[in-house]
Design an enzyme around this catalytic site. Sequence first.
Site, PDB file in Angstrom:
ATOM      1  N   ASN A   9     -62.256  14.501 -56.688  1.00  0.00           N
ATOM      2  CA  ASN A   9     -62.275  14.000 -55.461  1.00  0.00           C
ATOM      3  C   ASN A   9     -63.129  14.524 -54.834  1.00  0.00           C
ATOM      4  OD1 ASN A   9     -61.607  12.592 -53.055  1.00  0.00           O
ATOM      5  ND2 ASN A   9     -59.518  13.906 -52.601  1.00  0.00           N
ATOM      6  N   LYS A  11     -64.356  13.690 -51.741  1.00  0.00           N
ATOM      7  CA  LYS A  11     -63.823  13.381 -50.315  1.00  0.00           C
ATOM      8  C   LYS A  11     -65.168  13.097 -49.506  1.00  0.00           C
ATOM      9  CE  LYS A  11     -60.232  16.800 -51.062  1.00  0.00           C
ATOM     10  NZ  LYS A  11     -59.448  18.130 -50.260  1.00  0.00           N
ATOM     11  N   HIS A  92     -53.383  10.696 -50.029  1.00  0.00           N
ATOM     12  CA  HIS A  92     -53.833  12.120 -49.903  1.00  0.00           C
ATOM     13  C   HIS A  92     -53.542  12.713 -48.488  1.00  0.00           C
ATOM     14  CE1 HIS A  92     -56.341  15.650 -49.744  1.00  0.00           C
ATOM     15  NE2 HIS A  92     -56.409  15.465 -51.062  1.00  0.00           N
ATOM     16  N   GLU A  94     -54.756  14.527 -46.401  1.00  0.00           N
ATOM     17  CA  GLU A  94     -55.728  14.216 -45.480  1.00  0.00           C
ATOM     18  C   GLU A  94     -55.925  12.777 -44.951  1.00  0.00           C
ATOM     19  OE1 GLU A  94     -58.407  17.518 -47.888  1.00  0.00           O
ATOM     20  OE2 GLU A  94     -59.104  15.611 -47.932  1.00  0.00           O
ATOM     21  N   GLU A 162     -49.852  17.834 -54.622  1.00  0.00           N
ATOM     22  CA  GLU A 162     -50.803  18.642 -53.757  1.00  0.00           C
ATOM     23  C   GLU A 162     -50.132  19.230 -52.755  1.00  0.00           C
ATOM     24  OE1 GLU A 162     -55.242  17.464 -54.577  1.00  0.00           O
ATOM     25  OE2 GLU A 162     -54.330  16.024 -53.017  1.00  0.00           O
ATOM     26  N   GLY A 168     -57.738  23.314 -50.863  1.00  0.00           N
ATOM     27  CA  GLY A 168     -58.978  23.985 -49.967  1.00  0.00           C
ATOM     28  C   GLY A 168     -58.867  25.471 -49.495  1.00  0.00           C
ATOM     29  N   SER A 208     -56.630  24.003 -54.731  1.00  0.00           N
ATOM     30  CA  SER A 208     -57.295  25.167 -55.166  1.00  0.00           C
ATOM     31  C   SER A 208     -57.369  25.311 -56.586  1.00  0.00           C
ATOM     32  CB  SER A 208     -56.880  26.306 -54.295  1.00  0.00           C
ATOM     33  OG  SER A 208     -56.916  26.121 -53.003  1.00  0.00           O
TER      34      SER A 208
END
Length: 248
Positions: A9, A11, A92, A94, A162, A168, A208
């Site tokens: 991904n 992003k 996701h 985010e 996730e 991250g 990660s």
Amino acid sequence: MRRKMAAGNWKMNGLQDNLAELGALAQGYGSAECDILVCPPATLINQAASVSGDSIAIGGQDCHKAETGAHTGDISAQMLKDAGATHVILGHSERREDHDESDTDVRLKARAAIEAGLKVVICMGESLEEREANNTLDIIGGQLAGSIPDQVTAENLIVAYEPIWAIGTGKVPTLDQIGEVHDFIRARLVRRYGDGVGLSTRILYGGSVKPDNAADIFGVSNVDGALVGGASLKAKDFGKIITALASA
């Protein structure tokens, strides 16, 4: 037998120059014994599909629930497919956080994507507060029930776990924690859809994932691959993860 998948991904990263990394990935790892999916920004999907050839699938990072309409700035599933995408990431964290997407929003988008002929990667995960309160499985169970439409098959559904607090941050759950959630997801899929879909649907881990921890993660029960963020931007780094997955 579930075929393993390494999904990247990008992003909101990547310009036309970055497609060279995709070309290098296709050349160096396109024959790996696992499926490879790369989801670049929408501006690069068409070119990425040409660069990747048949060895790497290309996907979008989101789509709208409607086929067409007055939705300025949005992209429909049909548009993604027309541009060369075969997959789309949905739900996701985010998107859920930055755009207030609910499980219902994700389910409607997934239904639209499936109807357009795309395969969906539906994401779910808990926050650090939810993990510390021992609510992880309740959160994941609710997201599974609310985000995945009824008409999925093992061919068009991929689930990605996730944990939000690991995306991250460099923090990674223990292998036992990853295994607990993946086993839970598998059991819930079997209970809802039966053995055919439940045992054949791929479950990816994301959060990660790096070349130095990938092999250990891929050895965990019901981990069928990874959804990789930053490490997927460079062919060398993503390639190491692909190699670890193919050898798992």
